[in-house]
Design an enzyme around this catalytic site. Structure first.
Site, PDB file in Angstrom:
ATOM      1  N   SER A 168      40.205  56.806  15.435  1.00 10.75           N
ATOM      2  CA  SER A 168      41.351  57.677  15.147  1.00 10.75           C
ATOM      3  C   SER A 168      42.229  57.686  16.394  1.00 10.75           C
ATOM      4  O   SER A 168      41.724  57.874  17.508  1.00 10.75           O
ATOM      5  CB  SER A 168      40.895  59.109  14.853  1.00 10.75           C
ATOM      6  OG  SER A 168      42.011  59.987  14.896  1.00 10.75           O
ATOM      7  N   CYS A 227      41.970  54.800  -6.793  1.00  5.47           N
ATOM      8  CA  CYS A 227      41.109  55.783  -7.458  1.00  5.47           C
ATOM      9  C   CYS A 227      41.447  55.943  -8.938  1.00  5.47           C
ATOM     10  O   CYS A 227      40.563  55.846  -9.802  1.00  5.47           O
ATOM     11  CB  CYS A 227      41.188  57.111  -6.713  1.00  5.47           C
ATOM     12  SG  CYS A 227      42.858  57.675  -6.351  1.00  5.47           S
TER      13      CYS A 227
END
Ligand SMILES: NC(=O)c1ccc[n+]([C@@H]2O[C@H](COP(=O)([O-])OP(=O)(O)OC[C@H]3O[C@@H](n4cnc5c(N)ncnc54)[C@H](OP(=O)(O)O)[C@@H]3O)[C@@H](O)[C@H]2O)c1
Length: 351
Positions: free
Chosen positions: A34, A149
């Site tokens: 990150s 998804c």
């Protein structure tokens, strides 16, 4: 033990990957990247992982993940494309959860994602990561493109009846409902609590990107012209997707037995597909509420004889069977582990 890294581990999909991989008996997580949170313990961003994960985030640099054998990438679309190329060139396997390698036709990237794909050759080696359709290719894949998804749920519900010739391929209308985590963890006005709470909000009722991959995958089984309408709605859930698909029979309406037969033939041996149709029960059709955290996809159906309709349903957790769980299932297939390893969580009831 396989060494893996997660590129984009501070996001919602990255967090789910961490949760699932931490309980995988054959995995060592060597890096979680990150930029925003580099140097900070993972649990500061993913509070459910306190005392479960001892890792801290590292900068998203190729050198930081190069010790891994497999890198899972969970980046916004358009951001994975060069990183994935570099990782493949360095001999790593990549399981990408973004959209940058899902479509086979390079020109579709300009139409649906607004960029010219810089590595059209990689689209040929990328395997569309839906195990129920591409298990054999996933076994040999260097690059897996995990489906979107809402696309996953739609494809899983549609393929068996299309393959069996039961439904009219020119009349398929998908109504999708999705929770707020589907939009990722970056703040937006649409996702701002007073704007998002309690909504049933249609968005992109025509031209949503996921229709491109639904069309790509379902058309492999269609005998005639395939036409798909796809309209998603943001609803008041954090996780979960329900697709309700309105179709018509090809000729005379099939019996319920015909539908049971076609779904059973496709999915009886699948570890994560459950057929849910029991009109006597309150939970008699798929409901994403009971799938939170689980890798199951629940599929159901109904026939409306009065109006000559067949209605199909599929429910999943967008972050699990819709992303991270499905990615781990693909990982298990590549390394010949039990497909359920790390994915045994059954969901909650009541939730
Ligand atoms: N959310 C879902 O339900 C879902 C389902 C299926 C597929 N997907 C796809 O999965 C991907 C991730 O989704 P998400 O919901 O997890 O998104 P997210 O919550 O916004 O997380 C994005 C992650 O990508 C990192 N990142 C952003 N730009 C980057 C760059 N240029 N280089 C390196 N790292 C970068 C961010 O790290 P920093 O901390 O450095 O900002 C963060 O870790 C997307 O492509 C999405 O479409 C999402």
């Amino acid at each position: 033990m396989v060494k893996v890294a997660i590129y984009g581990a501070s996001g919602y999909v990255g967090g789910e990957l961490l949760r699932i991989l931490l309980s995988h008996s054959e995995v060592e997580i060597v890096a979680a990247t990150s930029k925003r949170f580099s140097g900070m313990p993972v649990h500061k961003v993913h509070p459910n992982l306190r005392k479960v994960c001892q890792l801290s985030f590292v900068e998203p640099k190729v050198e930081n993940v190069i010790n891994a054998e497999v890198v899972f990438t969970a980046l916004p679309h358009g951001q994975s494309v060069h990183i994935v190329k570099t990782l493949l060139d360095r001999g790593l396997k990549v399981i990408d959860m973004g959209a940058d390698f899902r479509l086979k036709d390079p020109s579709s990237y300009e139409k649906w994602y607004g960029f010219k794909h810089p590595y059209p050759d990689l689209l040929n080696i990328a395997v569309y990561g839906l195990p129920e359709l591409h298990r054999e290719d996933i076994k040999r894949a260097r690059l897996v493109a995990v489906p979107g998804c809402m696309a996953s749920a739609s494809i899983l519900a549609l393929v068996p009846p299309v393959k069996s010739g039961i439904i009219d391929e020119s009349q398929i209308f998908i109504d999708a409902k999705i929770g707020s985590s589907g939009a990722g963890s970056s703040p937006t006005l649409e996702g701002y609590h007073p704007e998002r709470y309690s909504v049933v909000r249609p968005y992109k009722p025509a031209g949503h990107r996921h229709v491109a991959e639904i069309f790509q995958e379902v058309s492999r089984f269609a005998k005639n012209r395939l036409s798909i309408g796809f309209s998603p709605h943001a609803v008041n859930m954090v996780r979960g997707i329900l697709v309700t698909i309105h179709t018509r029979p090809t000729e005379k309406p099939p019996s319920l037995q015909d539908l049971w037969r076609c779904y059973r033939a496709a999915y009886d041996k699948e570890p994560f597909i459950r057929l849910v149709r029991d009109p006597t029960m309150v939970h008699g059709l798929p409901d994403p509420k009971y799938l939170i955290g689980s890798n199951f996809a629940d599929i159901g159906f109904e026939i409306d004889l009065d109006f000559n309709r067949i209605i199909l349903f599929a429910a999943i957790d967008n972050l699990v069977k819709g992303a991270a769980g499905n990615a781990v299932q693909c990982f298990n297939i590549i390394f010949n582990y039990d497909e359920r390893e790390g994915l045994n969580f059954p969901g909650l009831h009541p939730a």
